[in-house]
Scaffold this motif. Structure first.
Motif, PDB file in Angstrom:
ATOM      1  N   ASN A 231       0.835  -1.151   0.083  1.00 57.05           N
ATOM      2  CA  ASN A 231      -0.064  -0.036   0.080  1.00 57.05           C
ATOM      3  C   ASN A 231       0.757   1.288   0.027  1.00 57.05           C
ATOM      4  O   ASN A 231       0.635   2.141   0.600  1.00 57.05           O
ATOM      5  CB  ASN A 231      -0.936   0.087   1.157  1.00 57.05           C
ATOM      6  CG  ASN A 231      -2.039   1.047   1.023  1.00 57.05           C
ATOM      7  OD1 ASN A 231      -2.419   1.135  -0.094  1.00 57.05           O
ATOM      8  ND2 ASN A 231      -2.882   1.559   2.196  1.00 57.05           N
ATOM      9  N   ARG A 232       2.017   1.199  -0.678  1.00 60.17           N
ATOM     10  CA  ARG A 232       2.970   2.394  -0.889  1.00 60.17           C
ATOM     11  C   ARG A 232       2.512   2.958  -2.079  1.00 60.17           C
ATOM     12  O   ARG A 232       2.049   2.357  -3.053  1.00 60.17           O
ATOM     13  CB  ARG A 232       4.273   2.064  -1.020  1.00 60.17           C
ATOM     14  CG  ARG A 232       4.755   1.387   0.541  1.00 60.17           C
ATOM     15  CD  ARG A 232       4.407   2.186   1.604  1.00 60.17           C
ATOM     16  NE  ARG A 232       5.087   1.299   2.739  1.00 60.17           N
ATOM     17  CZ  ARG A 232       4.618   0.807   3.778  1.00 60.17           C
ATOM     18  NH1 ARG A 232       3.308   0.674   3.763  1.00 60.17           N
ATOM     19  NH2 ARG A 232       5.294   0.313   4.827  1.00 60.17           N
ATOM     20  N   GLU A 233       2.854   4.368  -2.289  1.00 59.28           N
ATOM     21  CA  GLU A 233       2.615   5.010  -3.812  1.00 59.28           C
ATOM     22  C   GLU A 233       3.667   4.654  -4.673  1.00 59.28           C
ATOM     23  O   GLU A 233       4.886   4.358  -4.221  1.00 59.28           O
ATOM     24  CB  GLU A 233       2.927   6.455  -3.433  1.00 59.28           C
ATOM     25  CG  GLU A 233       1.948   7.086  -2.536  1.00 59.28           C
ATOM     26  CD  GLU A 233       0.473   7.085  -3.038  1.00 59.28           C
ATOM     27  OE1 GLU A 233       0.209   6.874  -4.351  1.00 59.28           O
ATOM     28  OE2 GLU A 233      -0.597   7.088  -2.232  1.00 59.28           O
ATOM     29  N   VAL A 234       3.330   4.323  -5.751  1.00 60.98           N
ATOM     30  CA  VAL A 234       4.384   3.991  -6.979  1.00 60.98           C
ATOM     31  C   VAL A 234       4.279   4.998  -7.962  1.00 60.98           C
ATOM     32  O   VAL A 234       3.269   5.408  -8.534  1.00 60.98           O
ATOM     33  CB  VAL A 234       3.728   2.818  -7.659  1.00 60.98           C
ATOM     34  CG1 VAL A 234       4.846   2.242  -8.688  1.00 60.98           C
ATOM     35  CG2 VAL A 234       3.800   1.442  -6.235  1.00 60.98           C
ATOM     36  N   MET A 235       5.582   5.493  -8.363  1.00 63.20           N
ATOM     37  CA  MET A 235       5.685   6.692  -9.179  1.00 63.20           C
ATOM     38  C   MET A 235       6.870   6.271 -10.031  1.00 63.20           C
ATOM     39  O   MET A 235       7.810   5.233  -9.929  1.00 63.20           O
ATOM     40  CB  MET A 235       6.099   7.974  -8.457  1.00 63.20           C
ATOM     41  CG  MET A 235       5.047   8.474  -7.273  1.00 63.20           C
ATOM     42  SD  MET A 235       5.777   9.406  -6.334  1.00 63.20           S
ATOM     43  CE  MET A 235       6.313   8.207  -4.743  1.00 63.20           C
ATOM     44  N   ALA A 236       6.639   6.903 -11.370  1.00 64.24           N
ATOM     45  CA  ALA A 236       7.935   6.455 -12.388  1.00 64.24           C
ATOM     46  C   ALA A 236       8.242   7.852 -13.285  1.00 64.24           C
ATOM     47  O   ALA A 236       7.305   8.468 -13.557  1.00 64.24           O
ATOM     48  CB  ALA A 236       7.331   5.384 -13.135  1.00 64.24           C
ATOM     49  N   VAL A 237       9.258   7.573 -13.628  1.00 63.55           N
ATOM     50  CA  VAL A 237       9.860   8.798 -14.395  1.00 63.55           C
ATOM     51  C   VAL A 237       9.696   8.330 -15.804  1.00 63.55           C
ATOM     52  O   VAL A 237      10.230   7.365 -16.320  1.00 63.55           O
ATOM     53  CB  VAL A 237      11.247   9.398 -14.193  1.00 63.55           C
ATOM     54  CG1 VAL A 237      12.147  10.112 -15.189  1.00 63.55           C
ATOM     55  CG2 VAL A 237      11.436   9.550 -12.847  1.00 63.55           C
ATOM     56  N   PRO A 238       9.234   9.102 -16.759  1.00 63.95           N
ATOM     57  CA  PRO A 238       8.921   8.712 -18.335  1.00 63.95           C
ATOM     58  C   PRO A 238      10.111   8.820 -18.846  1.00 63.95           C
ATOM     59  O   PRO A 238      11.252   9.396 -18.421  1.00 63.95           O
ATOM     60  CB  PRO A 238       7.961   9.616 -18.846  1.00 63.95           C
ATOM     61  CG  PRO A 238       8.021  11.014 -17.761  1.00 63.95           C
ATOM     62  CD  PRO A 238       8.477  10.339 -16.381  1.00 63.95           C
ATOM     63  N   GLY A 239      10.427   7.626 -20.058  1.00 64.40           N
ATOM     64  CA  GLY A 239      11.641   7.654 -20.774  1.00 64.40           C
ATOM     65  C   GLY A 239      11.239   7.745 -22.182  1.00 64.40           C
ATOM     66  O   GLY A 239      10.284   7.566 -22.453  1.00 64.40           O
ATOM     67  N   ASN A 240      12.564   7.710 -22.854  1.00 66.79           N
ATOM     68  CA  ASN A 240      12.324   7.484 -24.382  1.00 66.79           C
ATOM     69  C   ASN A 240      11.780   6.260 -24.799  1.00 66.79           C
ATOM     70  O   ASN A 240      12.064   5.258 -24.380  1.00 66.79           O
ATOM     71  CB  ASN A 240      13.817   7.674 -24.856  1.00 66.79           C
ATOM     72  CG  ASN A 240      14.098   7.697 -26.232  1.00 66.79           C
ATOM     73  OD1 ASN A 240      13.092   7.265 -26.985  1.00 66.79           O
ATOM     74  ND2 ASN A 240      15.028   8.256 -26.937  1.00 66.79           N
ATOM     75  N   ILE A 241      10.939   6.222 -25.592  1.00 61.86           N
ATOM     76  CA  ILE A 241      10.073   5.051 -25.840  1.00 61.86           C
ATOM     77  C   ILE A 241      10.782   4.206 -26.717  1.00 61.86           C
ATOM     78  O   ILE A 241      10.438   2.688 -26.675  1.00 61.86           O
ATOM     79  CB  ILE A 241       8.655   5.274 -26.923  1.00 61.86           C
ATOM     80  CG1 ILE A 241       9.011   6.039 -28.185  1.00 61.86           C
ATOM     81  CG2 ILE A 241       7.619   6.264 -25.912  1.00 61.86           C
ATOM     82  CD1 ILE A 241       7.791   6.657 -28.909  1.00 61.86           C
ATOM     83  N   THR A 242      11.962   4.469 -27.231  1.00 57.40           N
ATOM     84  CA  THR A 242      12.878   3.610 -28.035  1.00 57.40           C
ATOM     85  C   THR A 242      13.931   3.148 -27.182  1.00 57.40           C
ATOM     86  O   THR A 242      14.405   2.209 -27.596  1.00 57.40           O
ATOM     87  CB  THR A 242      13.409   4.313 -29.072  1.00 57.40           C
ATOM     88  OG1 THR A 242      14.184   5.382 -28.731  1.00 57.40           O
ATOM     89  CG2 THR A 242      12.383   4.848 -30.206  1.00 57.40           C
ATOM     90  N   SER A 243      13.946   3.473 -25.971  1.00 54.56           N
ATOM     91  CA  SER A 243      15.116   3.039 -25.220  1.00 54.56           C
ATOM     92  C   SER A 243      14.438   1.647 -24.254  1.00 54.56           C
ATOM     93  O   SER A 243      13.308   1.645 -23.726  1.00 54.56           O
ATOM     94  CB  SER A 243      15.550   3.911 -23.931  1.00 54.56           C
ATOM     95  OG  SER A 243      16.080   3.306 -22.948  1.00 54.56           O
ATOM     96  N   ARG A 244      15.224   0.471 -24.327  1.00 47.18           N
ATOM     97  CA  ARG A 244      14.792  -0.572 -23.389  1.00 47.18           C
ATOM     98  C   ARG A 244      14.725  -0.250 -22.076  1.00 47.18           C
ATOM     99  O   ARG A 244      14.016  -0.769 -21.027  1.00 47.18           O
ATOM    100  CB  ARG A 244      15.856  -1.650 -23.714  1.00 47.18           C
ATOM    101  CG  ARG A 244      17.155  -1.664 -23.269  1.00 47.18           C
ATOM    102  CD  ARG A 244      18.357  -2.750 -23.673  1.00 47.18           C
ATOM    103  NE  ARG A 244      17.623  -4.062 -23.091  1.00 47.18           N
ATOM    104  CZ  ARG A 244      18.350  -4.401 -21.842  1.00 47.18           C
ATOM    105  NH1 ARG A 244      19.135  -3.716 -21.312  1.00 47.18           N
ATOM    106  NH2 ARG A 244      17.964  -5.521 -21.501  1.00 47.18           N
TER     107      ARG A 244
END
Length: 375
Positions: free
Chosen positions: A246-259
């Motif tokens: 029950n923790r917050e999950v956050m993410a930094v977006p990245g280049n769609i062509t990068s694995r």
């Protein structure tokens, strides 16, 4: 204390088995007074039952505690008031925590996990360091796993922000992995941070240890920021654990062509909060914490992602240093030949400027004589 350490050292007693034993018998000491038939009813392995009946690790546990004290560490046990409250909330929490450093001050601060790929890009490294720095400078303790790449950048960012950071280990607190981060551990401790592990002293960096480490990272955190992650990254396991806790999950977006962006972009599509700057993270924390950190009607509503005068070169740079600094960017490394051509400087002047910027901790020196600006 000794019985808790002894139980943690007993083969076959991981967090789940320990929870079953404590629920049945009430305390670690009571486990070692249990009858064989009672232990057998919990379907423990025969060797585990034999070890408990023989109190095989009692003397070793006493020696273990002495060794921990000798290296300046402490052992926290699950029923101790010093044990971090957030971690106690998770399912099957570790029954002991080995700690070094100013752990109490770290646990008293709100914590955010910042994790990601070991094989990260310059963009990911800069993003991790920037977010960790900006959060740490505002009283958020940065929690990460001491791994290469994103984790290392997060710890360094917290230190650069004059804040605290916790390194959660997949080894004992007397050995560090990777070895190249031994100096970083010293810097973490010198900056008022801490190292934490559930594993006894001398535990090597076995592959099976790291999922346990990841549970502690998310368990100590109010939320977890994933900076870069491949499709099968261990960071996605941490994200799943965070959701289960029950923790917050956050993410930094990245280049769609990068694995390296597959995992983070997938998390965002699945509902994780998109993070561009520190305000995005703080906005997801409990309201009473966010209210203390976010200025009203100023940075909270800033969606431009622009940093404050980030493009203005610091005043203490020489003319050559300023010229090179303005040619560099945080995201795209420039090779030394490119700098030589673009700047018009002689090789000696260019090298002197690069050395000066490096000593001022304003650039990253990357393999292949590539350079990037620090955020």
């Amino acid at each position: 204390m000794i019985s808790w350490i002894s139980l943690n050292m007993t083969p076959g007693v991981g967090p789940r088995a320990a929870t079953k034993l404590l629920e049945r018998f009430g305390s670690a000491d009571a486990v070692f007074h249990a009858r064989r038939t009672e232990l057998e009813s919990l379907r423990l392995k025969p060797e585990t039952i034999g070890s408990i009946i023989a109190r095989e690790f009692e003397n070793k546990a006493a020696e273990e505690l002495d060794r921990v004290k000798q290296i300046g560490g402490d052992v926290l046990i699950l029923d101790d008031g010093s044990y971090p409250a957030l971690l106690r909330e998770i399912a099957d929490p570790p029954i002991t925590l080995y700690v070094r450093g100013d752990w109490q001050a770290c646990f008293d601060q709100p914590g955010v996990g910042v994790i990601g790929s070991r094989m990260c890009s310059t963009y990911g490294e800069n993003a991790s360091e920037m977010i960790a720095r900006d959060l740490a400078s505002r009283g958020i303790c940065i929690i990460s796993g001491l791994a290469r790449g994103i984790d290392t950048a997060a710890h360094r960012g917290a230190i650069r922000g004059c804040g605290r950071t916790i390194a959660v280990l997949g080894t004992g607190i007397d050995g560090f992995y990777p070895k190249e981060n031994t100096r970083l551990v010293s810097e973490i401790l010198e900056a008022g941070g801490a190292v934490v592990s559930q594993f006894p002293l001398g535990t090597p960096p076995l592959k099976d240890n790291f999922p346990y480490r990841n549970r502690i990272i998310s368990g100590l955190s109010l939320g977890v920021v994933i900076v870069e992650a491949t499709e099968k990254s261990g960071s996605l396991i941490t994200a799943r654990l965070a959701m289960e806790q029950n923790r917050e999950v956050m993410a930094v977006p990245g280049n769609i062509t990068s694995r390296n962006s597959f995992g983070t972009n997938y998390l965002i599509k699945s509902g994780a909060k998109l993070v561009q700057q520190w305000q995005d993270v703080v906005a997801e924390l409990p309201s009473e914490i966010a209210a203390e950190i976010l200025p009203p009607k100023i940075e909270k509503g800033n969606a431009t992602g622009e940093s404050n005068n980030q493009e203005l070169a610091p005043a203490d740079l020489s003319e050559n240093e300023r010229k090179i600094w303005t040619l560099l960017s945080p995201d795209e490394p420039v090779q030394i030949d490119g700098l030589l051509e673009q700047s018009g400087l002689s090789f000696g002047d260019l090298n002197g400027a690069l050395v000066g910027l490096d000593l001022k901790d304003m650039i990253r020196v990357l393999p292949g004589k590539n350079y990037a600006r620090r955020i």
